[in-house]
Design an enzyme around this catalytic site. Structure first.
Site, PDB file in Angstrom:
ATOM      1  N   ASN A  56      -2.962   6.471 -11.525  1.00 15.22           N
ATOM      2  CA  ASN A  56      -3.407   5.540 -10.500  1.00 15.22           C
ATOM      3  C   ASN A  56      -4.086   6.320  -9.380  1.00 15.22           C
ATOM      4  O   ASN A  56      -4.063   7.550  -9.363  1.00 15.22           O
ATOM      5  CB  ASN A  56      -2.205   4.746  -9.960  1.00 15.22           C
ATOM      6  CG  ASN A  56      -2.588   3.386  -9.421  1.00 15.22           C
ATOM      7  OD1 ASN A  56      -3.742   3.146  -9.071  1.00 15.22           O
ATOM      8  ND2 ASN A  56      -1.627   2.488  -9.341  1.00 15.22           N
ATOM      9  N   HIS A 109      -8.212  -4.261 -10.690  1.00 14.42           N
ATOM     10  CA  HIS A 109      -7.994  -2.840 -10.406  1.00 14.42           C
ATOM     11  C   HIS A 109      -8.422  -2.016 -11.606  1.00 14.42           C
ATOM     12  O   HIS A 109      -8.303  -2.459 -12.755  1.00 14.42           O
ATOM     13  CB  HIS A 109      -6.512  -2.599 -10.111  1.00 14.42           C
ATOM     14  CG  HIS A 109      -6.193  -1.255  -9.539  1.00 14.42           C
ATOM     15  ND1 HIS A 109      -6.828  -0.724  -8.435  1.00 14.42           N
ATOM     16  CD2 HIS A 109      -5.277  -0.309  -9.910  1.00 14.42           C
ATOM     17  CE1 HIS A 109      -6.317   0.464  -8.146  1.00 14.42           C
ATOM     18  NE2 HIS A 109      -5.388   0.742  -9.039  1.00 14.42           N
ATOM     19  N   GLN A 148      -7.002   6.448  -2.925  1.00 14.12           N
ATOM     20  CA  GLN A 148      -8.091   5.660  -2.363  1.00 14.12           C
ATOM     21  C   GLN A 148      -7.756   5.073  -0.997  1.00 14.12           C
ATOM     22  O   GLN A 148      -8.628   4.536  -0.326  1.00 14.12           O
ATOM     23  CB  GLN A 148      -8.475   4.530  -3.315  1.00 14.12           C
ATOM     24  CG  GLN A 148      -7.417   3.448  -3.454  1.00 14.12           C
ATOM     25  CD  GLN A 148      -7.759   2.443  -4.537  1.00 14.12           C
ATOM     26  OE1 GLN A 148      -7.568   2.690  -5.717  1.00 14.12           O
ATOM     27  NE2 GLN A 148      -8.286   1.294  -4.125  1.00 14.12           N
ATOM     28  N   CYS A 200     -11.177   1.786  -6.335  1.00 15.38           N
ATOM     29  CA  CYS A 200     -10.457   2.233  -7.529  1.00 15.38           C
ATOM     30  C   CYS A 200     -11.385   2.542  -8.686  1.00 15.38           C
ATOM     31  O   CYS A 200     -11.172   3.511  -9.424  1.00 15.38           O
ATOM     32  CB  CYS A 200      -9.429   1.177  -7.939  1.00 15.38           C
ATOM     33  SG  CYS A 200     -10.161  -0.384  -8.473  1.00 15.38           S
TER      34      CYS A 200
END
Length: 440
Positions: A381, A360, A64, A70
């Site tokens: 992630n 997040h 990102q 996210c």
């Protein structure tokens, strides 16, 4: 003790510090070495590795970059797995920039409508002030992701690739915030709903122009063709974003519900909640979540992964985190020994006293199960492949309990009594409640 700090009291503080030689040793260490290096608990670190018994991911991570997208990345990462299989390719990405454009545009309309609705309140009214504090941030929640996919569909990354501003949203957001706050001022001065809506239309024309300059113009149609992993050529022809989503989204996103762990005494387990003025698409289903016990939330996550499905989740990512190792553990850093004190706020108290909130969103792609219970979790992630195991991180189960707040799972995965609770009218929390935090 007096209200003001006297010279005598200041001297007592200094004597207290000087009376303990260990404090001086720690001062020498901390003033010359990063505190995280000193506090990192070696015993915890050496107890962790990235292996898990149930692993789903066999693809590259996304990035990102300097944006707060996210929640969009995590949602699209969930959907891209099935799309890649259907396309017969190893790696595939939907356009994150495409959804970013429509989120910004829809959220601008959402904010301006809120300003119209609250126009009879003072600007320092707590709800109005909260809305004005950040009218166009990057963050979001699961239901907001689903609302965008429902209304605007999806496109492949090749149809609307990244731009400088999609990867680094700061300057664009500054401009949008100025326009929206200025628009809020103007709308609040106007009389009559027709005049307000006419001016809103003018404001949205400008917003659309700014977004198009920064992000490019979203395609209404595009020619979709690709090569599969065996170099076979395929062409679907001209297609719309809605048609593309219908063809390549293999998971029933409408069936997913938002489950949270909110242990505050004011938030009963088994009740549904929503947060005032939380959303992005007007007239979309509201952001509603069901509060459950943490052990059930872990079980739902484990069952989904063992059953072959990754799980979207939201957490307070920065707590007890080591980015270089790609590790989370509730006791990863022993700050209590460093400072000779205790940190005693539990999860509920951290929420009440503004010490935590969801910051997040990511994707669970694996779980290590021992004797039927999770030991640790594998996480995809969206921070690139330089951290952790090629961008995949490891979360010890102790961290899940303390710092994970939200997951998205199929409604049918819930016990029957909780499925029924999803039809209850939700308790409405104020706009500033921490459970309305937007993951970015």
């Amino acid at each position: 003790m007096e209200r003001n700090l006297t010279a005598e009291q200041l001297e007592l503080f200094e004597k207290e510090f000087a009376a303990h030689p260990a404090y001086r040793v720690m001062q020498n260490a901390v003033t010359q070495t990063p505190i995280a290096t000193i506090a990192l608990d070696r015993q915890v670190v050496t107890s962790i590795d990235h292996s898990v018994s149930n692993l789903l991911d066999d693809w590259k991570v996304t990035n990102q970059k300097k944006s707060g997208r996210c929640w969009l990345f995590a949602g699209l990462n969930l959907l891209r797995v099935g799309a890649a299989e259907k396309l017969g390719v190893k790696d595939f990405e939907f356009s994150q920039n495409y959804l970013l454009f429509w989120d910004k545009f829809e959220r601008s309309n959402f904010f301006l409508e809120a300003m119209i609705e609250t126009g009879d309140r003072d600007a320092d009214d707590r709800t109005v002030a909260h809305l004005l504090s950040d009218p166009i941030g990057d963050g979001g929640q699961w239901n907001m992701f689903v609302a965008l996919v429902r209304k605007h569909g999806l496109v492949p990354k090749t149809a609307m690739p990244e731009t400088e501003s999609s990867s680094s949203t700061g300057q664009m957001n500054d401009t949008l915030r100025r326009l929206l706050r200025q628009g809020a001022r103007d709308l609040r001065k106007l009389d009559g709903i027709e005049a307000k809506r006419a001016h809103k239309q003018q404001l949205l024309t400008t917003i659309h122009r700014v977004l198009s300059i920064h992000l490019g113009t979203p395609p209404q149609k595009f020619l979709w063709q690709w090569k599969d992993s065996d170099k076979g050529f395929h062409r679907d022809g001209w297609t719309t974003p809605a048609e593309f989503a219908a063809a390549y989204v293999t998971l029933p996103v409408d069936e997913y519900v938002c489950i949270v762990h909110d242990p505050r005494p004011s938030s009963p387990v088994g009740k549904t909640f929503t947060v005032d003025y939380l959303g992005n698409v007007i007239d979309a289903p509201p952001v509603v979540y069901l509060n459950v016990d943490i052990e059930l939330m872990k079980k739902l996550t484990q069952d989904a992964i063992v059953g072959g499905e990754p799980v979207w989740f939201g957490c307070d990512v920065g707590k007890q985190m080591n980015a270089d190792l790609g590790y989370w553990d509730a006791k990863l850093y022993d700050f209590e020994s460093v400072y000779d004190t205790e940190f005693t706020l539990d999860k509920a108290e951290r929420l009440v006293h503004h010490e935590t909130l969801m910051t997040h969103a990511m994707l669970f792609t694996g779980v290590d199960v021992l004797d039927g219970k999770p030991r640790r979790w594998r996480v995809e992630n969206s921070w690139g492949d330089e951290k952790g195991a090629d961008g995949f991180w490891t979360m010890n189960d102790s961290w899940y309990a303390e710092h994970v707040f939200e997951i998205a799972v199929r409604r049918s995965a819930l016990p029957a009594e909780l499925q029924a609770r999803l039809d209850d009218a939700p308790i409405v929390l104020p706009a500033w409640d921490p459970m309305g935090a937007l993951a970015d």
